[in-house]
Structure formats: C-alpha cells, structure tokens
Design an enzyme around this catalytic site. Structure first.
Site, PDB file in Angstrom:
ATOM      1  N   ILE A  14      35.547  40.011  40.212  1.00 35.59           N
ATOM      2  CA  ILE A  14      35.189  39.387  39.606  1.00 35.59           C
ATOM      3  C   ILE A  14      34.963  38.731  41.487  1.00 35.59           C
ATOM      4  O   ILE A  14      34.120  38.329  42.771  1.00 35.59           O
ATOM      5  CB  ILE A  14      35.486  38.189  39.944  1.00 35.59           C
ATOM      6  CG1 ILE A  14      35.499  37.657  38.019  1.00 35.59           C
ATOM      7  CG2 ILE A  14      34.649  36.647  40.420  1.00 35.59           C
ATOM      8  CD1 ILE A  14      34.118  38.121  37.307  1.00 35.59           C
ATOM      9  N   ALA A  76      58.404  36.167  56.256  1.00 35.11           N
ATOM     10  CA  ALA A  76      57.975  37.376  54.448  1.00 35.11           C
ATOM     11  C   ALA A  76      56.266  37.353  54.680  1.00 35.11           C
ATOM     12  O   ALA A  76      55.285  37.445  56.512  1.00 35.11           O
ATOM     13  CB  ALA A  76      57.558  36.092  53.369  1.00 35.11           C
ATOM     14  N   GLU A  96      57.510  38.033  63.244  1.00 37.43           N
ATOM     15  CA  GLU A  96      57.641  36.500  63.051  1.00 37.43           C
ATOM     16  C   GLU A  96      58.751  35.389  63.422  1.00 37.43           C
ATOM     17  O   GLU A  96      58.957  34.777  64.181  1.00 37.43           O
ATOM     18  CB  GLU A  96      58.009  36.273  61.779  1.00 37.43           C
ATOM     19  CG  GLU A  96      56.723  36.516  60.544  1.00 37.43           C
ATOM     20  CD  GLU A  96      55.908  35.780  59.266  1.00 37.43           C
ATOM     21  OE1 GLU A  96      57.363  35.138  58.803  1.00 37.43           O
ATOM     22  OE2 GLU A  96      55.402  36.374  58.432  1.00 37.43           O
ATOM     23  N   SER A 113      54.303  34.683  40.060  1.00 39.95           N
ATOM     24  CA  SER A 113      53.630  33.511  38.767  1.00 39.95           C
ATOM     25  C   SER A 113      52.887  34.808  37.708  1.00 39.95           C
ATOM     26  O   SER A 113      51.743  34.882  37.697  1.00 39.95           O
ATOM     27  CB  SER A 113      51.897  33.056  39.565  1.00 39.95           C
ATOM     28  OG  SER A 113      52.378  31.964  40.495  1.00 39.95           O
ATOM     29  N   GLU A 119      51.533  39.338  41.688  1.00 33.53           N
ATOM     30  CA  GLU A 119      52.458  39.724  43.213  1.00 33.53           C
ATOM     31  C   GLU A 119      53.555  39.766  43.056  1.00 33.53           C
ATOM     32  O   GLU A 119      54.606  38.913  42.078  1.00 33.53           O
ATOM     33  CB  GLU A 119      52.031  38.277  43.948  1.00 33.53           C
ATOM     34  CG  GLU A 119      53.114  38.800  44.883  1.00 33.53           C
ATOM     35  CD  GLU A 119      52.932  37.369  46.263  1.00 33.53           C
ATOM     36  OE1 GLU A 119      52.626  37.159  47.539  1.00 33.53           O
ATOM     37  OE2 GLU A 119      52.904  36.590  45.499  1.00 33.53           O
ATOM     38  N   GLU A 140      46.351  38.168  65.146  1.00 32.27           N
ATOM     39  CA  GLU A 140      45.549  37.076  65.562  1.00 32.27           C
ATOM     40  C   GLU A 140      45.627  35.741  64.211  1.00 32.27           C
ATOM     41  O   GLU A 140      44.907  34.858  65.000  1.00 32.27           O
ATOM     42  CB  GLU A 140      44.779  37.856  65.898  1.00 32.27           C
ATOM     43  CG  GLU A 140      43.765  38.454  65.132  1.00 32.27           C
ATOM     44  CD  GLU A 140      42.740  38.879  65.023  1.00 32.27           C
ATOM     45  OE1 GLU A 140      41.657  38.509  64.501  1.00 32.27           O
ATOM     46  OE2 GLU A 140      42.209  39.516  66.352  1.00 32.27           O
ATOM     47  N   GLU A 142      47.914  34.099  62.485  1.00 37.54           N
ATOM     48  CA  GLU A 142      49.180  33.852  62.232  1.00 37.54           C
ATOM     49  C   GLU A 142      49.623  32.757  63.159  1.00 37.54           C
ATOM     50  O   GLU A 142      49.526  33.764  64.277  1.00 37.54           O
ATOM     51  CB  GLU A 142      50.286  35.108  61.990  1.00 37.54           C
ATOM     52  CG  GLU A 142      50.614  34.788  60.916  1.00 37.54           C
ATOM     53  CD  GLU A 142      51.745  36.048  60.532  1.00 37.54           C
ATOM     54  OE1 GLU A 142      52.395  35.537  59.563  1.00 37.54           O
ATOM     55  OE2 GLU A 142      51.937  37.118  61.461  1.00 37.54           O
TER      56      GLU A 142
END
Length: 182
Positions: A14, A76, A96, A113, A119, A140, A142
């Site tokens: 989709i 993460a 990070e 999930s 994932e 860029e 983040e």
C-alpha cells in the site's frame, strides 16, 4: 503446516516509505476462513545501553511526532541496508551521544509489535565508553539533548512517563537486575 500458520493468499503493498512499508495480506486462517492482515515492514533497529565511568545511564531526549511529545530514550537507530547491527549500534551511540566504546556486547533481540510489525530491535551494552572529540553528527532531521541519569533518576523518569518506550524501560530493568544479582 506450522501451528496456527496463516497462509498468504495475496499481498499488496500500500505504501513504501523511507522507514517503513505497509502491506495488506489476505490470509487463510487455520480454520479455513480468510482474513486481512495490515503489516508494517521495517528494516530493524538497534538500541544501546551505555554507562558513564560514574555509573550514569547515557540517554537522549527527543521529540517523537507519533506521540506529539518529547521522551527520554537510550540511544537507538534504524539499520541501514546490508549493515550489521553492531555497526549500527556503534554509529548511533557516537552520533546521538558523542560517546564511543571499547566493546559492544549483544544482549538480546526482540520484536516491538509482533501483532502488526516485523521490526526487530537488537539491544547492545557498550563497555568502557569514552567521549569522542570529533564525533559524527546527527542526521539532519534529528534533534536530541544528551542527558546522563542515575538509576534513581531513570526510575523517576519512568514514573513521570518521560521514559515511555519499551526498549528504554527494558534497559533500565536490565540494569536493575544486574545490580540485584551481583
């Protein structure tokens, strides 16, 4: 046939995006009836538990559009195509937080999930972290604030619902158990 297996009769993509793809599958259920399944396809991700030499947990605060608020999380990020999770973990820790580490140890991998998404998050613990003078820059799009918290502060952030995601709550619980069993 595997126990409770749902045979895919038809699959339609989709949406194809930068991070996820959405597909709708028509499946045959174990009882012979058919149903639809809306599925999110994700390349996978990593998360890193990092402790400073003083024993503080390295975290970042960032805005999460899906939640319409900022939350506090362990470092993460998403796997890049063909990239090994340990490479992603080292990169995300540096980007990070500005930290590097001597060793990354894989702790566990878990689905976030499984009812609708594939994932898989690979959780690592960084050993012997040090500041990197010229660390890689964030993506860029983040924006994060680095924070370092004690265990007591982390538990307070959970209570305040500022730590509100499974990977970070898992990380805090993992660290609590390590203290308990030592």
């Amino acid at each position: 046939m595997k126990k409770f297996e749902e045979k895919t009769l038809n699959s339609e993509t989709i949406y194809q995006g930068k991070i996820i793809d959405l597909q709708v599958d028509e499946v045959q259920l174990p009882n012979g009836k058919t149903s639809k399944r809306e599925l999110i396809k994700h390349p996978g991700a990593v998360a890193v538990i990092a402790l400073t030499p003083e024993g503080k947990i390295v975290m970042v605060e960032q805005y999460r559009k899906a939640l319409e608020k900022s939350i506090v999380e362990i470092p993460a990020g998403k796997l890049e195509p063909g990239e090994e999770p340990i490479i992603t973990a080292a990169r995300e820790l540096e980007e990070e937080t500005g930290y590097g580490c001597e060793t990354l140890e894989h702790l566990i991998s878990f689905y976030t999930s499984p009812g609708f998404a594939d994932e898989l998050v690979h959780l690592y613990i960084a050993k012997d972290i040090t500041r990197i003078e010229e660390a890689r820059e964030l993506d860029e799009d983040e924006f994060v604030d680095l924070i370092e918290v004690t265990m007591e502060e982390a538990l307070g952030l959970i209570k305040e619902k500022r730590i509100y995601d499974a990977k970070t709550a898992y990380a805090v619980q993992y660290l609590q158990l390590q203290k308990f069993y030592k």
